[in-house]
Design an enzyme around this catalytic site. Structure first.
Site, PDB file in Angstrom:
ATOM      1  N   SER A  95       0.637  -1.399  -0.037  1.00 19.98           N
ATOM      2  CA  SER A  95      -0.093   0.084  -0.130  1.00 19.98           C
ATOM      3  C   SER A  95       0.648   1.080   0.063  1.00 19.98           C
ATOM      4  CB  SER A  95      -1.038  -0.251   1.164  1.00 19.98           C
ATOM      5  OG  SER A  95      -1.818   0.913   1.159  1.00 19.98           O
ATOM      6  N   GLU A 105      -8.852  -5.758  -4.869  1.00 20.49           N
ATOM      7  CA  GLU A 105      -8.157  -4.661  -4.001  1.00 20.49           C
ATOM      8  C   GLU A 105      -9.179  -3.682  -3.320  1.00 20.49           C
ATOM      9  OE1 GLU A 105      -5.088  -4.009  -3.379  1.00 20.49           O
ATOM     10  OE2 GLU A 105      -3.837  -4.754  -4.473  1.00 20.49           O
ATOM     11  N   HIS A 129      -7.589  -5.716  -0.462  1.00 26.55           N
ATOM     12  CA  HIS A 129      -6.504  -4.813  -0.192  1.00 26.55           C
ATOM     13  C   HIS A 129      -5.680  -5.350   1.206  1.00 26.55           C
ATOM     14  CE1 HIS A 129      -3.819  -1.527  -0.698  1.00 26.55           C
ATOM     15  NE2 HIS A 129      -4.088  -0.989   0.604  1.00 26.55           N
TER      16      HIS A 129
END
Length: 537
Positions: free
Chosen positions: A216, A348, A453
């Site tokens: 991230s 995601e 994610h």
């Protein structure tokens, strides 16, 4: 509240130097409290099953008082043995999700070292590969000590360093009084890498074989190091997880009031925001010296507001440390020539979209089309043709697939094509749709998390989450891939391939007998469409 949430949601959820070599902890053993002499003084850590940890080691001076918004300076030396049995303070931050008061400290530039017990095994190189982890959190929250790399050290044989760095307004503020937007966050990470270069050998690591990796915002940090001239020579391999240089999210994709998400912005935008913020904070003084004196005199809590932490979460380019926008730098071949692993998770954007559905649902095909029109304008019909609502269990999941492909997967593959023109580049797509719930957010009815994610993180770090036998086997394979890549620049291990450098195929990572296999991700995720959208002015 709606406007603040719209600005906050995506970044807030993007979470969750040399001396004589010594073998790990050869000096001053005290039972299970090993001691290592660093270039600033001795530290006493702790021994676990198969690895040793040394936590809360300062790699730079506290950026407090007159050092607020200055480039990091060397940490002071200390006498005696410093206890490194617990993490140092986390940097000032707000809660990752939901309301709450600031926590943490400006005195936060600490790192943690996890090293295998004993020396390298017979037949291995004398020193072990070093892996430096930059945490996620949208450049607004998170800390190195949230990630426990015992498996990477004990099973993978790597020395792993996790790093704190300044966040939000404390790390990414800009103002003419500062000469622009100096990117203190990036400078902190580079200072940590210089510490690694000077101290890795003391923990059994090889300072000439350093891999930077992160997820991230940590993946975006890896992108920064790939394209920052000041990171030259500080690392030798790179792994980017769910943070490609070309990451973006279209305006109004999650909330009607939300603009496009851009992790990197031109310096002048940050400086303009900084001028306005200084005035609102009562520091609109006639001289630069007075402005800085006023701003540096403010309590951390006056700066760590949701609005200011969010506004100063993008990283500025056009600066001394980051001259070019990272995605453009990749396109021009202006990056460090090191092998790269890049990857995304299949779903995601479900993590982000799911948190907005209560306020802005997508209950039917008409609502789905409206969201497509809001996000993609004249291209909406073309997008709907590629992602018909009938091909998904419900309209919201169709829209999540659109955003996952447009924002993460296809930008990653686009970046990889640019990288692969110059360096070995390996791509993966994490696809365990029943992965453990790493985010810990409330479930959304009829909206499964899937491979969302951050869900690959329990397969690399020790989280204590329950896994099935096939999932544990996948974790072992992934640990092998990551640490083998760190050791050699090639992720393949005997009997675990093939994972070849950039080709039309991407390695799918999922549990089960056929879970690890090559897939044509560009075709499956409609990347020709998204490449054409990206080229549209």
């Amino acid at each position: 509240m709606g406007r603040a949430l719209g600005r906050a949601l995506l970044p807030a959820l993007l979470l969750l130097a040399g001396g004589p070599a010594a073998s790990a902890a050869t000096a001053g053993e005290d039972g299970r409290r090993p001691v290592v002499e660093t270039d600033r003084g001795a530290v006493r850590g702790r021994e676990q099953a198969g690895y040793r940890t040394f936590e809360g080691i300062p790699y730079a001076a506290p950026p407090t008082g007159p050092l607020r918004w200055r480039l990091p300076e060397p940490a002071a030396r200390w006498a005696g043995v410093r206890d490194a049995g617990a993490p140092g303070a986390r940097c000032v931050q707000l809660p990752a999700v939901g309301p709450g008061e600031p926590s943490g400290s400006e005195d936060c530039l600490f790192l943690n070292v996890t090293a295998p017990v004993g020396g390298p095994a017979e037949g291995e190189a004398r020193r072990r590969p070093v892996m430096v982890w930059f945490h996620g959190g949208g450049f607004m929250n998170g800390a190195g000590d949230l990630y426990h790399p015992g498996r990477l050290a004990a099973a993978g044989g790597a020395v792993v360093v996790t790093v704190n760095y300044r966040l939000g307004i404390f790390g990414l503020f800009g103002h003419p009084a500062l000469g622009g937007a100096p990117d203190f966050t990036l400078a902190d990470q580079q200072a940590a890498l210089r510490w690694v270069r000077g101290n890795a050998a003391r923990f059994g690591g090889d300072p000439g074989n350093v891999t930077v990796f992160g997820e991230s915002a940590g993946g975006l940090s890896v992108c920064l190091h790939l394209t920052s001239p000041a990171s030259a020579g500080l690392f030798h391999r790179a792994i980017t997880q769910s943070g490609p240089c070309s990451l973006s999210a279209p305006a109004r994709s999650l909330l009607p009031t939300m603009g496009a998400y851009e992790p990197f912005v031109p310096e002048h935008r940050t400086v303009t925001d900084g001028l306005a913020a200084a005035v609102r904070l009562g520091c609109g003084r006639p001289s630069d010296e007075e402005v800085l004196r006023c701003l540096r005199g403010l309590a951390p809590g006056a700066l760590a507001t949701p609005e200011l932490m969010l506004r100063f979460s993008p990283v500025s380019y056009g600066t001394a440390l980051l001259p070019a926008e990272p995605r453009r730098a990749l396109e021009r071949g202006e990056f460090h020539r090191v092998p790269v692993v890049q990857g995304s998770t299949r779903d995601e954007m479900r993590l982000f979209l799911g948190q907005t559905l209560g306020a802005f649902p997508i209950p039917d095909p008409q609502a789905y089309r409206a969201r497509l029109r809001a996000a993609f304008g004249a291209r909406a019909e073309q997008v709907e043709a590629a992602y018909p609502v009938a091909a998904h269990p419900r309209p919201a999941l169709a829209f999540a697939a659109v955003l996952s492909d447009a924002s993460f997967i296809c930008p990653q593959l686009r970046d990889s094509r640019a990288l692969a023109r110059h360096v070995p580049t390996y791509d993966y797509l994490f696809d365990d749709r029943h992965a453990p719930d790493f985010a810990g957010l409330p479930p959304v009815a009829d909206f499964p998390d899937g491979a969302s994610h951050g869900c690959e993180l329990p397969y690399l770090f020790d989280t204590g989450l329950a896994m099935s036998a096939p999932q544990r086997a996948l974790a072992e394979r992934m640990t092998g891939y990551w640490t083998r890549f760190a050791a050699t620049g090639n992720p393949n291990t005997p009997g675990s391939g093939p994972w070849w450098p950039r080709s039309p195929a991407v390695l799918s990572l999922a549990p089960g007998p056929s879970g690890i296999r090559p897939v044509d991700a560009a075709a499956e995720h409609h990347c020709a469409l998204w490449d054409s959208v990206a080229r549209t002015p």
